[in-house]
Design a protein around this motif. Structure first.
Motif, mmCIF file in Angstrom:
data_model
loop_
_atom_site.group_PDB
_atom_site.id
_atom_site.type_symbol
_atom_site.label_atom_id
_atom_site.label_comp_id
_atom_site.label_asym_id
_atom_site.label_seq_id
_atom_site.Cartn_x
_atom_site.Cartn_y
_atom_site.Cartn_z
ATOM 1 N N LYS A 92 105.290 -33.077 -32.905
ATOM 2 C CA LYS A 92 104.722 -34.025 -31.940
ATOM 3 C C LYS A 92 104.510 -33.369 -30.583
ATOM 4 C CE LYS A 92 105.356 -37.417 -34.949
ATOM 5 N NZ LYS A 92 104.288 -38.177 -35.601
ATOM 6 N N LYS A 127 90.910 -35.610 -32.822
ATOM 7 C CA LYS A 127 91.856 -35.120 -31.813
ATOM 8 C C LYS A 127 92.946 -34.223 -32.403
ATOM 9 C CE LYS A 127 95.183 -38.945 -31.720
ATOM 10 N NZ LYS A 127 95.970 -39.810 -30.830
ATOM 11 N N GLN A 253 93.959 -38.561 -14.711
ATOM 12 C CA GLN A 253 95.212 -38.402 -15.450
ATOM 13 C C GLN A 253 95.870 -37.060 -15.120
ATOM 14 O OE1 GLN A 253 96.657 -40.729 -17.696
ATOM 15 N NE2 GLN A 253 98.388 -39.318 -17.549
ATOM 16 N N GLU A 278 97.534 -32.642 -23.466
ATOM 17 C CA GLU A 278 98.597 -33.608 -23.193
ATOM 18 C C GLU A 278 98.064 -34.812 -22.416
ATOM 19 O OE1 GLU A 278 101.521 -31.153 -21.303
ATOM 20 O OE2 GLU A 278 102.435 -30.532 -23.215
ATOM 21 N N GLU A 281 96.097 -36.955 -24.858
ATOM 22 C CA GLU A 281 96.986 -37.726 -25.724
ATOM 23 C C GLU A 281 97.478 -38.980 -25.019
ATOM 24 O OE1 GLU A 281 99.149 -38.391 -29.349
ATOM 25 O OE2 GLU A 281 97.461 -37.086 -28.800
ATOM 26 N N LYS A 282 97.790 -38.874 -23.732
ATOM 27 C CA LYS A 282 98.230 -40.047 -22.973
ATOM 28 C C LYS A 282 97.115 -41.080 -22.885
ATOM 29 C CE LYS A 282 101.635 -37.534 -20.184
ATOM 30 N NZ LYS A 282 101.984 -37.022 -18.845
ATOM 31 N N SER A 284 94.737 -41.403 -25.050
ATOM 32 C CA SER A 284 94.572 -41.944 -26.396
ATOM 33 C C SER A 284 95.539 -43.092 -26.637
ATOM 34 C CB SER A 284 94.781 -40.841 -27.435
ATOM 35 O OG SER A 284 94.702 -41.354 -28.744
ATOM 36 N N ASN A 285 96.744 -42.966 -26.126
ATOM 37 C CA ASN A 285 97.722 -44.044 -26.271
ATOM 38 C C ASN A 285 97.308 -45.293 -25.507
ATOM 39 O OD1 ASN A 285 99.343 -42.377 -27.852
ATOM 40 N ND2 ASN A 285 100.506 -41.614 -26.103
ATOM 41 N N GLU A 286 96.386 -45.122 -24.550
ATOM 42 C CA GLU A 286 95.863 -46.253 -23.786
ATOM 43 C C GLU A 286 94.549 -46.757 -24.368
ATOM 44 O OE1 GLU A 286 95.521 -44.959 -19.756
ATOM 45 O OE2 GLU A 286 97.623 -44.327 -19.615
ATOM 46 N N GLY A 287 94.131 -46.167 -25.483
ATOM 47 C CA GLY A 287 92.920 -46.630 -26.157
ATOM 48 C C GLY A 287 91.671 -45.840 -25.845
ATOM 49 N N ASN A 289 89.595 -42.532 -26.439
ATOM 50 C CA ASN A 289 89.507 -41.367 -27.313
ATOM 51 C C ASN A 289 88.197 -40.626 -27.064
ATOM 52 O OD1 ASN A 289 91.951 -41.555 -29.060
ATOM 53 N ND2 ASN A 289 91.057 -43.527 -29.578
ATOM 54 N N LYS A 337 99.531 -56.303 -33.026
ATOM 55 C CA LYS A 337 99.853 -56.544 -31.616
ATOM 56 C C LYS A 337 99.450 -57.925 -31.137
ATOM 57 C CE LYS A 337 99.525 -51.650 -30.392
ATOM 58 N NZ LYS A 337 98.882 -50.633 -29.530
#
Length: 700
Positions: A92, A127, A253, A278, A281-282, A284-287, A289, A337
């Motif tokens: 990871k 990704k 970011q 990195e 990736e952050k 991507s976690n917020e939607g 891409n 969700k």
């Protein structure tokens, strides 16, 4: 007698295998190795073959360039670097290197040029992922007398940043794939492959990429057949809608403030691959891409796709080739969700939330997919079926329906629903109490992989593997996955027709059906026919492109204290150049309200070095000749502004090295933390404002 026959057959197929086979390609010679498949059949392996130049320095974010030739024999016995990414399975954490444009070739025969070629595009959401044999070993496929090629391509922002400019139009990762296919087409005959029979196949984002290739004016002329697995480009969500805004968010970011596309590119070019990955990736976690884009056409710039995929498909301008396309039963098992079923109405329908139409569709979804309540653990399986439909299955169904209207080539439709020990998602789905095939599960039967090395397959699993491998390779050979019925292939797979969507159900037994999930797909067909407007779908990027040259910067009337101006007496000392430069400030009285700007980068090095002294708006006030600098790595410097305060030095990864040509234009750019390349200049310096001056017409 039997031994003699086998030896004779070996002779016909190219003779006895050489332990260290050498093959000549356009760029030079490659030495591979011989390996044995699980069944003991030998084949040749060539790994880590460069199909393009390393995308370093000024080539970052750009379309790939053909690989350079090499001298001597290049070792091709181990894989090249994977592209920068966050390892999704093991650590990871960040892995990979930007020098990653490599492919691998597995072939049963080096003589002749007649074997069909299968080029696999890995998944991973654009990704992560690679063509590594640890996941996609070609052993089982090669046993059926085909040549297998797996490739790496750039990922995330490094592969899909788009600034809607000729310099960075987007889709570099897709252009990598096209370049790899071109390389294969030019060289595969040296590996026993038929360059006129190339089948591209891919799963998930690899399926999306495969679909895009069939619609690409650049790529569709290169391929003979396509297999699209669990992903299709008719889903508009796979395309970036606002790529320039996405690029700005990436800069933010990373702690930057760049706004116009030139500053964005300069900032991101000066950022390390690790930081980019990195930060991506952050996001991507917020939607957010970084995926494919519909490119704007620029003169002299090659593009992959410049129109809506739906437009190209429905107008019949996709490649007229045989296609296999399908999906698994439970493609997605994501966390729920929200209990609001309106969340699962596709955005491309443009239905206003909480409108009468939206609420009506949500009610219909509930009655169609759920036997009782649509919330709670007891409805999990039904929720996953709905999620799988709205994310993949509906789009696959629509792709097939459109395709059969415009193609006169066979279209083979499948559903994979086999559950065995080699299913990648078996542990996950079993823990959830689900007994269906999940996303990527068919790959465990097509490829040898390390994930399953300790798994003991059942006889039924081995039978399914043999079925899958035979159908996929039969299709690559002839365009027909079931040319004849036998012990393994007990059904003749019929292609779809305009009147009947035939499909093959790949379960414990093979069975031919018609119109899979008919009731649900009929419902979605009705919804799409009522609300989907093809003219409302994404076109080429329409975001406004703001460039430095578009800006008008006023020349200040006052001269900041930190710089010499043109009236400096000749007796004033010339700034002393150190390694790489020391900025000398002369005392002066600034206006009380004036705040000094900071120069955060340093000067350019030429044969005769000039130190450009600039004012706080970036305009050149003076050029001071100095002795040439030969040091390749700048020493860190702290800069003192006019108020006597120490300014924080820039991050090492943000330093840009440039060398100028005699006319003053930059020749190349590499990041300070990159190892020097043989073809890149060693005598280099830095100037943040070079591109700015050039955009104004250049300073002679």
């Amino acid at each position: 007698m039997m031994l003699a026959v086998n030896e004779f057959l070996d002779d016909l197929r190219g003779g006895r295998m050489t332990e260290a086979p050498i093959v000549t390609v356009e760029q030079g010679q490659l030495q591979g190795k011989t390996v044995n498949s699980p069944s003991g059949k030998g084949f040749y392996s060539f790994q880590g073959i460069p199909y393009a130049k390393p995308p370093l320095g000024t080539l970052r974010f750009k379309a790939p360039e053909p690989a350079d030739p090499w001298d001597g024999v290049r070792d091709a016995t181990s894989e090249g670097n994977v592209c920068p990414q966050i390892d999704p399975i093991l650590t990871k954490e960040f892995i990979g290197d930007e020098n990653c444009l490599y492919l691998n070739i597995y072939t049963p025969n080096l003589d002749g040029a007649f074997l069909p070629v299968m080029i696999y595009i890995h998944g991973g959401g654009f990704k992560n992922g690679s063509g590594s044999a640890s996941l996609y070993g070609g052993d089982f496929l090669v046993e059926k007398d085909v040549v297998v090629v797996t490739i790496n391509h750039r990922l995330g922002a490094l592969g899909f940043l788009s600034l809607n400019t000729p310099e960075v139009p987007g889709n570099a990762g897709l252009k990598d794939i096209v370049q790899a296919i071109r390389w294969v087409k030019e060289n595969i005959h040296n590996f026993g492959g038929n360059s006129g029979n190339l089948t591209v196949f891919g799963e998930s984002s690899g399926g999306v990429a495969t679909a895009i290739l069939t619609a690409s004016h650049t790529a569709k002329v290169l391929i003979s057949k396509a297999i699209i697995q669990s992903g299709t480009a008719i889903d508009n969500s796979v395309f970036q809608k606002s790529p320039i805004s996405n690029a700005r968010r990436l800069v933010q970011q990373l702690g930057g403030e760049a706004e116009d596309v030139d500053d964005i590119l300069e900032f991101l070019n000066a950022t390390s691959a690790r930081e980019l990955v990195e930060a991506t990736e952050k996001l991507s976690n917020e939607g957010l891409n970084f995926g494919a884009t519909i490119e704007k056409e620029f003169p002299g710039v090659e593009s992959v796709i410049t129109e809506s995929f739906s437009d190209i498909l429905t107008s019949g301008r996709v490649a007229n080739i045989p296609i296999m396309i399908g999906s698994t039963t439970l493609e997605l098992t994501l966390e729920r969700k929200s209990d609001d079923l309106q969340d699962l109405i596709p955005e491309e329908l443009h239905i206003e939330r909480n409108s009468e139409q939206s609420l009506e569709i949500a009610d219909k979804i509930k009655s169609l997919y759920f036997k009782g309540s649509h919330t709670g653990v007891e409805s999990l399986n039904e929720y996953f079926e709905l999620l799988s439909d709205t994310m993949i299955n509906i789009h696959t169904h629509r792709h097939v329906k459109y395709l059969v209207q415009v193609s006169n080539k066979p279209i083979y439709y499948y559903k994979f629903d086999y559950v065995g020990e080699l299913n990648w998602s078996k542990k996950l789905l079993s823990s959830l109490g689900l007994h269906h095939a999940g996303h990527m599960d068919e790959l465990g039967y097509l490829f040898k992989n390390e994930i399953m090395k300790d798994v003991e397959p059942t006889p039924q699993d081995l039978k399914m593997r043999e079925r899958m491998v035979r159908m996929w390779t039969n299709f690559a050979k002839s365009g027909n996955p079931t040319p004849e019925e036998n012990y393994y292939l007990t059904v003749t797979w019929l292609p779809v027709t305009r009147d009947n969507l035939y499909y093959l159900n790949l379960g414990s037994e093979l069975s031919l059906g018609s119109n899979p999930d008919k009731e649900k797909m009929d419902f979605w067909d009705e919804v799409y026919s009522k609300y989907f407007r093809i003219w409302e779908q994404p076109k080429a990027i329409t975001e406004e492109v703001v460039r430095k040259s578009d800006k008008i910067v006023p020349v200040p009337e006052q001269t900041p204290a930190a710089f010499h101006d043109e009236t400096t007496p000749e007796s004033e000392p010339t700034p002393e150049v150190v390694s790489p430069v020391q900025i000398v400030e002369t005392p002066a009285e600034p206006e009380p309200s004036q705040t000094e700007e900071v120069i955060d980068q340093i000067e350019v090095v030429q044969e005769t070095t000039l130190v450009e002294v600039t004012d706080n708006n970036g305009f050149v006030k003076e050029e001071v000749p100095t002795e040439p600098i030969t040091k390749s790595e700048p020493e860190p410097v702290n800069i003192i502004n006019g108020n006597g305060n120490e300014v924080k030095k820039p991050r090492t990864s943000n330093e840009i090295k440039m060398v100028q040509q005699p006319n003053g234009t930059p020749k190349d750019v590499i990041r300070a933390n990159d190892p020097p390349e043989d073809d890149l200049p060693k005598n280099i310096g830095v100037n943040k404002f070079v591109n700015f001056f050039e955009s104004l017409g250049g300073k002679k």
